[in-house]
Write an enzyme that holds these catalytic residues in place. Structure first.
Site, PDB file in Angstrom:
ATOM      1  N   ARG A  62     -73.871  22.302  -8.036  1.00  0.00           N
ATOM      2  CA  ARG A  62     -74.696  22.170  -9.432  1.00  0.00           C
ATOM      3  C   ARG A  62     -75.010  20.784  -9.593  1.00  0.00           C
ATOM      4  NH1 ARG A  62     -71.960  21.676 -14.993  1.00  0.00           N
ATOM      5  NH2 ARG A  62     -73.615  21.961 -16.330  1.00  0.00           N
ATOM      6  N   GLY A  72     -86.906  15.252  -8.225  1.00  0.00           N
ATOM      7  CA  GLY A  72     -86.609  15.326  -6.794  1.00  0.00           C
ATOM      8  C   GLY A  72     -85.172  15.163  -6.179  1.00  0.00           C
ATOM      9  N   ASP A  74     -83.230  12.590  -5.243  1.00  0.00           N
ATOM     10  CA  ASP A  74     -83.351  11.108  -5.119  1.00  0.00           C
ATOM     11  C   ASP A  74     -82.207  10.393  -5.572  1.00  0.00           C
ATOM     12  OD1 ASP A  74     -83.636  11.361  -7.737  1.00  0.00           O
ATOM     13  OD2 ASP A  74     -85.785  10.820  -8.058  1.00  0.00           O
ATOM     14  N   GLU A  88     -79.904   9.824 -16.534  1.00  0.00           N
ATOM     15  CA  GLU A  88     -80.179  11.232 -16.328  1.00  0.00           C
ATOM     16  C   GLU A  88     -78.574  11.924 -16.870  1.00  0.00           C
ATOM     17  OE1 GLU A  88     -81.629  12.889 -12.935  1.00  0.00           O
ATOM     18  OE2 GLU A  88     -83.500  11.611 -12.930  1.00  0.00           O
ATOM     19  N   ASN A  94     -76.463  17.461 -18.972  1.00  0.00           N
ATOM     20  CA  ASN A  94     -75.716  17.066 -18.069  1.00  0.00           C
ATOM     21  C   ASN A  94     -74.408  16.471 -18.015  1.00  0.00           C
ATOM     22  OD1 ASN A  94     -77.740  17.638 -15.929  1.00  0.00           O
ATOM     23  ND2 ASN A  94     -78.542  15.545 -16.413  1.00  0.00           N
ATOM     24  N   ASP A 240     -68.370  34.356 -11.071  1.00  0.00           N
ATOM     25  CA  ASP A 240     -68.091  35.754 -10.296  1.00  0.00           C
ATOM     26  C   ASP A 240     -66.630  35.938 -10.370  1.00  0.00           C
ATOM     27  OD1 ASP A 240     -67.712  37.813  -8.527  1.00  0.00           O
ATOM     28  OD2 ASP A 240     -68.431  36.377  -6.847  1.00  0.00           O
ATOM     29  N   THR A 243     -64.776  37.576  -6.869  1.00  0.00           N
ATOM     30  CA  THR A 243     -64.417  36.525  -5.544  1.00  0.00           C
ATOM     31  C   THR A 243     -64.854  35.134  -6.086  1.00  0.00           C
ATOM     32  OG1 THR A 243     -66.756  37.135  -4.551  1.00  0.00           O
ATOM     33  CG2 THR A 243     -64.792  38.557  -3.657  1.00  0.00           C
ATOM     34  N   ASP A 248     -70.498  34.560  -1.475  1.00  0.00           N
ATOM     35  CA  ASP A 248     -70.830  35.887  -1.013  1.00  0.00           C
ATOM     36  C   ASP A 248     -72.054  36.345  -1.931  1.00  0.00           C
ATOM     37  OD1 ASP A 248     -69.424  36.599  -3.212  1.00  0.00           O
ATOM     38  OD2 ASP A 248     -67.591  37.165  -2.106  1.00  0.00           O
TER      39      ASP A 248
END
Length: 320
Positions: A62, A72, A74, A88, A94, A240, A243, A248
């Site tokens: 993430r 980008g 960086d 950021e 974030n 998920d 699992t 997967d």
């Protein structure tokens, strides 16, 4: 006027460097001479951290996405704010990025600085560590070009509009990725990273009571799991549920059963542009792995900085 072969060759070389300004300086063995222990240090750091904190893999993937999609790959996401600059990592989207991912990069940087001072960029550390963690939890191995530099700018104001939110319509998410050069198929493949990790209740709780896309028993279970969310905002649920710690294709299979967690997950299944790829990946894990690996290779060189456009930070959380 006739042109000498040597002149023509130089012109072609100069032209090629203009066409491919960023990737021209990258290579898979970038540190083979300047830091031969690079791979070993990354692998050891990743292994130790993941064993100690099993949520590190999902958190680092993430963190890598949130770094790359803004300006980008960086390492601008790693920079801490100062009294003079809001970085950021302090943009609202974030604030929930996990500390384990930042800690992993810090540990790797510390070890690499002892072994090869002022040589390895934080951007390369994050890219390589992400790949190794994906592989460690069962996902595909993919190649990572190295030679990125760390950007000297990190501003929270740059983030909005560059990262998909769980509440966004799928059409807007598709457009966001398209603007960065990614196809619908690549976007769906990258979304498969939700096969690991978790989301906080605040990201989906408001949809549990009136969204018919949820399996009803699943919706009820989520309501119960998030019942104390107002008192405990850290409550979270696995992306998920089948699992959760294995990379997967079960995430895609879940979507067709109403077991998607986020509104954007349901959007993947319900949007006619993304649904065909969801169904393909739900049936064919090897196809998902192949497409995910290709998309990650492409993402990992998106918007990178090389040469004088960046630097090798002494510390990953501060611009030199």
């Amino acid at each position: 006027m006739a042109m000498a072969k040597g002149q023509l060759f130089l012109i072609l070389i100069s032209f090629s460097s203009l066409v491919y300004p960023s990737q021209s300086r990258l290579s898979y063995n970038y540190y083979s001479k300047s830091c031969p222990s690079f791979d070993k240090i990354i692998q050891e750091t990743v292994t130790n951290k993941q064993i100690t904190s099993p949520s590190t893999a999902a958190g680092t993937v993430r963190l890598f996405f949130h770094d790359c999609l803004v300006n980008g790959c960086d390492a601008s996401i790693l920079v801490s704010s100062t009294p003079f600059n809001s970085a950021e990592r302090d943009a609202d989207i974030n604030l929930s990025l996990p500390g384990d991912a930042f800690d992993l990069v810090t540990r790797a940087k510390t070890a690499l600085e002892l072994s090869c001072p002022n040589t390895v960029s934080c951007a390369d550390i994050l890219a390589a560590a992400t790949r190794d963690l994906v592989t460690m939890v069962g996902g595909p191995y993919y190649n990572v070009l190295l030679g990125r530099k760390d950007y000297r700018i990190s501003k929270s104001s740059y983030v909005e509009g560059n990262l998909p939110r769980p509440t966004m319509p799928m059409s807007k998410i598709i457009s966001m990725f398209a603007a960065k050069g990614f196809s619908v198929q690549e976007m769906v493949a990258l979304s498969g990273a939700h096969t690991i990790g978790f989301s906080h209740c605040k990201e989906f709780k408001s949809y549990l009571y009136n969204d018919t896309h949820y399996n009803q028993r699943f919706a009820k279970a989520l309501q119960n799991a998030c019942a104390d969310y107002p008192k405990n905002p850290t409550l979270s649920v696995f992306n998920d549920i089948m699992t959760p710690n294995k990379f997967d294709n079960v995430f895609f299979d879940n979507l067709g059963k109403g077991l998607g967690l986020l509104e954007s997950d349901h959007g993947l299944y319900n949007d006619p542009m993304t649904n065909p790829f969801v169904k393909i990946y739900a049936k064919d894990e090897s196809r998902f792995f192949k497409d995910f690996a290709r998309a990650m290779e492409k993402l990992s060189v998106y918007g990178i900085k090389t040469g004088r456009r960046g630097e090798i930070r002494h510390r990953c959380d501060a611009i030199n």
